[in-house]
Design a protein around this motif. Structure first.
Motif, mmCIF file in Angstrom:
data_model
loop_
_atom_site.group_PDB
_atom_site.id
_atom_site.type_symbol
_atom_site.label_atom_id
_atom_site.label_comp_id
_atom_site.label_asym_id
_atom_site.label_seq_id
_atom_site.Cartn_x
_atom_site.Cartn_y
_atom_site.Cartn_z
ATOM 1 N N THR A 243 0.839 -1.200 0.000
ATOM 2 C CA THR A 243 0.000 0.000 0.000
ATOM 3 C C THR A 243 0.872 1.248 0.000
ATOM 4 O O THR A 243 0.590 2.223 -0.711
ATOM 5 N N TYR A 244 1.939 1.215 0.779
ATOM 6 C CA TYR A 244 2.883 2.328 0.784
ATOM 7 C C TYR A 244 3.715 2.358 -0.500
ATOM 8 O O TYR A 244 3.780 3.377 -1.201
ATOM 9 N N MET A 245 4.373 1.249 -0.809
ATOM 10 C CA MET A 245 5.372 1.247 -1.877
ATOM 11 C C MET A 245 4.745 1.476 -3.251
ATOM 12 O O MET A 245 5.282 2.225 -4.076
ATOM 13 N N MET A 246 3.619 0.854 -3.514
ATOM 14 C CA MET A 246 2.999 0.980 -4.829
ATOM 15 C C MET A 246 2.228 2.285 -4.976
ATOM 16 O O MET A 246 1.844 2.654 -6.089
ATOM 17 N N GLY A 247 1.998 2.994 -3.870
ATOM 18 C CA GLY A 247 1.294 4.266 -3.939
ATOM 19 C C GLY A 247 2.196 5.459 -4.149
ATOM 20 O O GLY A 247 1.713 6.590 -4.318
ATOM 21 N N LEU A 248 3.521 5.256 -4.160
ATOM 22 C CA LEU A 248 4.459 6.371 -4.297
ATOM 23 C C LEU A 248 4.284 7.183 -5.579
ATOM 24 O O LEU A 248 4.531 8.395 -5.573
ATOM 25 N N ASN A 253 3.171 14.790 -1.399
ATOM 26 C CA ASN A 253 3.949 15.438 -0.334
ATOM 27 C C ASN A 253 5.120 14.567 0.110
ATOM 28 O O ASN A 253 5.401 14.409 1.299
ATOM 29 N N ALA A 254 5.807 13.989 -0.876
ATOM 30 C CA ALA A 254 6.890 13.051 -0.579
ATOM 31 C C ALA A 254 8.023 13.701 0.198
ATOM 32 O O ALA A 254 8.618 13.081 1.082
ATOM 33 N N ALA A 255 8.336 14.957 -0.117
ATOM 34 C CA ALA A 255 9.497 15.615 0.491
ATOM 35 C C ALA A 255 9.344 15.804 1.989
ATOM 36 O O ALA A 255 10.336 15.885 2.710
ATOM 37 N N THR A 256 8.123 15.858 2.492
ATOM 38 C CA THR A 256 7.913 16.008 3.936
ATOM 39 C C THR A 256 7.421 14.732 4.591
ATOM 40 O O THR A 256 7.782 14.429 5.726
ATOM 41 N N LEU A 579 -3.014 13.958 -7.354
ATOM 42 C CA LEU A 579 -2.057 13.387 -6.420
ATOM 43 C C LEU A 579 -2.684 13.282 -5.034
ATOM 44 O O LEU A 579 -3.681 13.931 -4.735
ATOM 45 N N GLU A 580 -2.092 12.472 -4.193
ATOM 46 C CA GLU A 580 -2.598 12.266 -2.840
ATOM 47 C C GLU A 580 -1.690 12.959 -1.831
ATOM 48 O O GLU A 580 -0.470 12.999 -1.985
ATOM 49 N N HIS A 581 -2.302 13.501 -0.815
ATOM 50 C CA HIS A 581 -1.567 14.083 0.307
ATOM 51 C C HIS A 581 -1.675 13.102 1.459
ATOM 52 O O HIS A 581 -2.705 13.006 2.118
ATOM 53 N N TRP A 582 -0.602 12.355 1.701
ATOM 54 C CA TRP A 582 -0.666 11.254 2.651
ATOM 55 C C TRP A 582 -0.606 11.742 4.093
ATOM 56 O O TRP A 582 0.095 12.694 4.437
ATOM 57 N N SER A 583 -1.356 11.048 4.911
ATOM 58 C CA SER A 583 -1.320 11.192 6.357
ATOM 59 C C SER A 583 -1.649 9.825 6.936
ATOM 60 O O SER A 583 -2.014 8.892 6.204
ATOM 61 N N TYR A 589 -7.240 4.350 5.767
ATOM 62 C CA TYR A 589 -8.372 4.115 4.860
ATOM 63 C C TYR A 589 -7.929 3.371 3.605
ATOM 64 O O TYR A 589 -8.633 2.475 3.114
ATOM 65 N N ARG A 590 -6.784 3.740 3.070
ATOM 66 C CA ARG A 590 -6.275 3.063 1.871
ATOM 67 C C ARG A 590 -6.025 1.587 2.154
ATOM 68 O O ARG A 590 -6.411 0.707 1.374
#
Length: 627
Positions: A243-248, A253-256, A579-583, A589-590
């Motif tokens: 879920t993390y790796m394939m969603g990159l 907001n990858a930089a933060t 794009l998605e803003h991850w939290s 939820y994902r």
């Protein structure tokens, strides 16, 4: 506006050598319409990607509005009144193209090369080469001391409209079969005893019979019930990592976000989730040894053991659902969706036309591995290869504990030494995610000689359970020490690479090689202890949890869930419009959404492909299901 309208043709003519004439003509019509503020042209311009907040957070992918672009329809002259200045032969629809330019030479093994991406909306008469020509023309007017790196362009072509109809027809056929099966099930049960072999073959596909079997939570005596919980938890762990790796690709907001996660201690469970696959190898080896050695003892030794059924059952058990999902996914996935980053050529190269046979023969991890289809199927190839050579350990273990132990030790040493040497040669990081060249990861992550260690540990654990008939006696002291050691080793493997500053290069090449050589074997012994302790009655609350009846039907679905989950995740990721803003909440939820959809899909696929194959084998070969 008049001056711009007069200058525009000369500017476009200067670009003519890099752009096709049809594209150039329609671009002129589009730009003229923009100057006149025609609605369709303004919407086409509005579909372009634009700067947004968060650029310093890594938001340098400006996708624009895909749906607005493809809805543009510049109608032909006989359908609309065109004003002066518009070419009378223009008629086109919008085409979305994503233009990407590298802004750094560094290639991050986690996120890839840093790219600036811009969504563009152009007439459908323009090709990707035309877009590159536009970039070349614009770059020629830049100051001489400025250079534009070579751009890559991906244009979303029109999808095949018949595909939706074909899928609808297939779905309707499935529904009709389910209705037919459901309404006739009571007749089938009444006539079951009177049916011949042909009738029993047909009943192998009965939903009325297969659904209760799949959802049944009863376990017979001698079943290793803790395996159910371990299998489901390990599958969930794999799904969490993916879920993390394939969603990159859609992370805005990858930089933060990523630096913050790398500094979080608990995130190591995601960074080092790859040992979950080794848990599968342990379970597989243990069950093969435990069941096969029991069968050998029952029939009178390896010489009387049916080796044909030994191999046939494995191939028959794995291949039908694997190949049917393979054929459905490889040939049709590219038609399942669309969007600004949708892969219209599919996830696999050339629809696997030249490499499909490696998957069928379970050698896709050693033959054409750089072009492997269904990349996650490397695990199935390894598992099958280990199964093929497992008699090299099972037979010696049956006749002689010493010879069998030496055989297992030899295979473990092959794994440890090969992993250490490969890691040293390629200078891998202790966490393989942060190695400099991901292409070399194939050598240590996919190859059977690098992965066989946990499988052998599982085989030896299965041998101990067989030899003692699951009645190993431990004192309370030994049991407590065993649990403490297993827990400490497992925690050290998963969380031992953590650094407060999130850095990944604290270990030198030699120490990284030592970690890569021994960590998975250490993890294997920890998991093997959990299984041995639970199977012999010393697991306490851990065994009670892992043996929960609710895990039984879920564990039956883990094979299909493993095959399907990357497809479910890829469908969601590559069909994104923004794009998605991850939290943390977003990812919860994902993860839950992916898990639910995966297991619902696995339930359907298992009923359609897996359960019928088990029933057919029982009818044709009279083989009873092993515990």
């Amino acid at each position: 506006m008049t001056e711009a309208s007069e200058i525009l043709p000369s500017i476009l003519d200067s670009m003519g050598r890099n752009i096709s004439s049809s594209c150039l003509d329609d671009l002129e019509a589009f730009l003229q319409a923009v100057l006149r503020r025609d609605d369709w042209a303004l919407r086409m311009l509005d579909a372009y990607g634009k700067p947004a907040s968060g650029i310093l957070e890594g938001h340098i992918t400006w996708l624009g509005n895909f749906d607005e672009c493809v809805s543009i329809n510049m109608e032909s002259p006989d359908k609309m009144n065109l004003k002066d200045g518009v070419r009378q032969n223009s008629s086109f629809i919008g085409k979305y193209c994503l233009l990407s330019v590298p802004i750094s030479d560094e290639i991050n093994s986690l996120t890839g090369q840093l790219m600036f991406s811009l969504g563009t909306c152009l007439p459908n008469t323009c090709s990707a080469d035309d877009v590159k020509g536009l970039v070349t023309s614009f770059s020629s007017i830049l100051p001489t001391n400025m250079t534009v790196p070579p751009a890559s362009v991906v244009c979303q072509e029109n999808t095949m409209l018949l595909t939706d109809a074909a899928i609808a027809i297939s779905s309707e056929n499935v529904k009709r079969k389910e209705v037919k099966d459901g309404t006739s099930s009571h007749v089938e049960n009444k006539n079951l005893k009177r049916t011949g072999i042909f009738g029993r073959l047909l009943l192998s596909f009965s939903l009325h019979r297969n659904v209760p079997k799949l959802l049944n939570t009863k376990q017979t005596t001698g079943t290793l019930t803790c395996v159910n919980g371990i299998r489901f938890i390990s599958t969930s762990w794999v799904l969490l990592c993916h879920t993390y790796m394939m969603g990159l690709p859609v992370l805005g907001n990858a930089a933060t976000f990523l630096p913050k996660m790398l500094k979080r201690f608990t995130f190591q469970a995601v960074m080092n989730a790859f040992v979950s696959v080794d848990t599968f190898f342990i379970l597989s080896g243990m069950l093969v040894a435990y069941l096969s050695l029991r069968e050998m003892k029952k029939v009178g030794g390896p010489k009387k053991f049916n080796w044909f059924l030994f191999y046939f059952h494995r191939f028959w058990r794995l291949t039908p659902p694997y190949m049917l999902i393979f054929m459905l996914y490889v040939t049709t996935f590219k038609y399942w969706g669309d969007g600004p980053i949708w892969l219209q050529q599919g996830l696999d190269k050339n629809d696997c036309k030249s490499t499909w046979w490696t998957n069928l023969l379970y050698i896709n991890n050693i033959v054409h591995e750089n072009e492997a289809c269904m990349g996650w199927s490397w695990y199935l190839a390894n598992d099958m290869q280990f199964y093929v050579i497992s008699p090299c350990m099972l037979v010696p273990l049956f006749y002689s504990p010493i010879l069998g132990s030496l055989s297992c030790l030899a295979f473990i040493m092959v794994s440890v030494v090969s992993r250490g040497l490969i890691s040293k040669h390629y200078e891998f990081n202790a966490n393989l995610l942060f190695s400099t060249d991901m292409d070399d990861i194939f050598e240590i992550y996919f190859k059977p000689w690098s992965r066989i260690g946990p499988y052998v540990v599982g085989i030896y654990a299965g041998y101990l359970l067989y030899k003692t008939e699951c009645k190993i006696k431990f004192s309370k002291l030994i049991n407590c020490v065993g649990w403490m050691l297993a827990t400490c080793v497992a925690i050290a493997v998963v969380y031992g690479l953590y650094t407060p500053d999130g850095s990944t290069d604290k270990l030198n090449v030699d120490m990284s090689a030592l970690y890569n050589a021994t960590a998975r074997i250490a993890w294997s012994f920890s998991v093997a202890w959990v299984i041995l302790s639970c199977a012999t009655g010393y697991g306490g609350p851990v065994d009670a949890f892992l043996s929960w009846k609710g895990f039984v039907p879920l564990s039956r679905l883990t094979y299909c869930a493993y095959l399907l989950h990357p497809i479910v995740i890829s469908l969601q990721v590559y069909s994104r419009r923004t794009l998605e803003h991850w939290s943390d909440i977003e990812l919860i939820y994902r993860f839950i959404g992916h898990m639910c959809i995966t297991y619902v899909s696995a339930f359907v696929i298992s009923l359609a492909f897996e359960s019928p194959m088990i029933g057919l084998e029982k009818c044709l070969l009279g083989r009873k299901k092993n515990n």
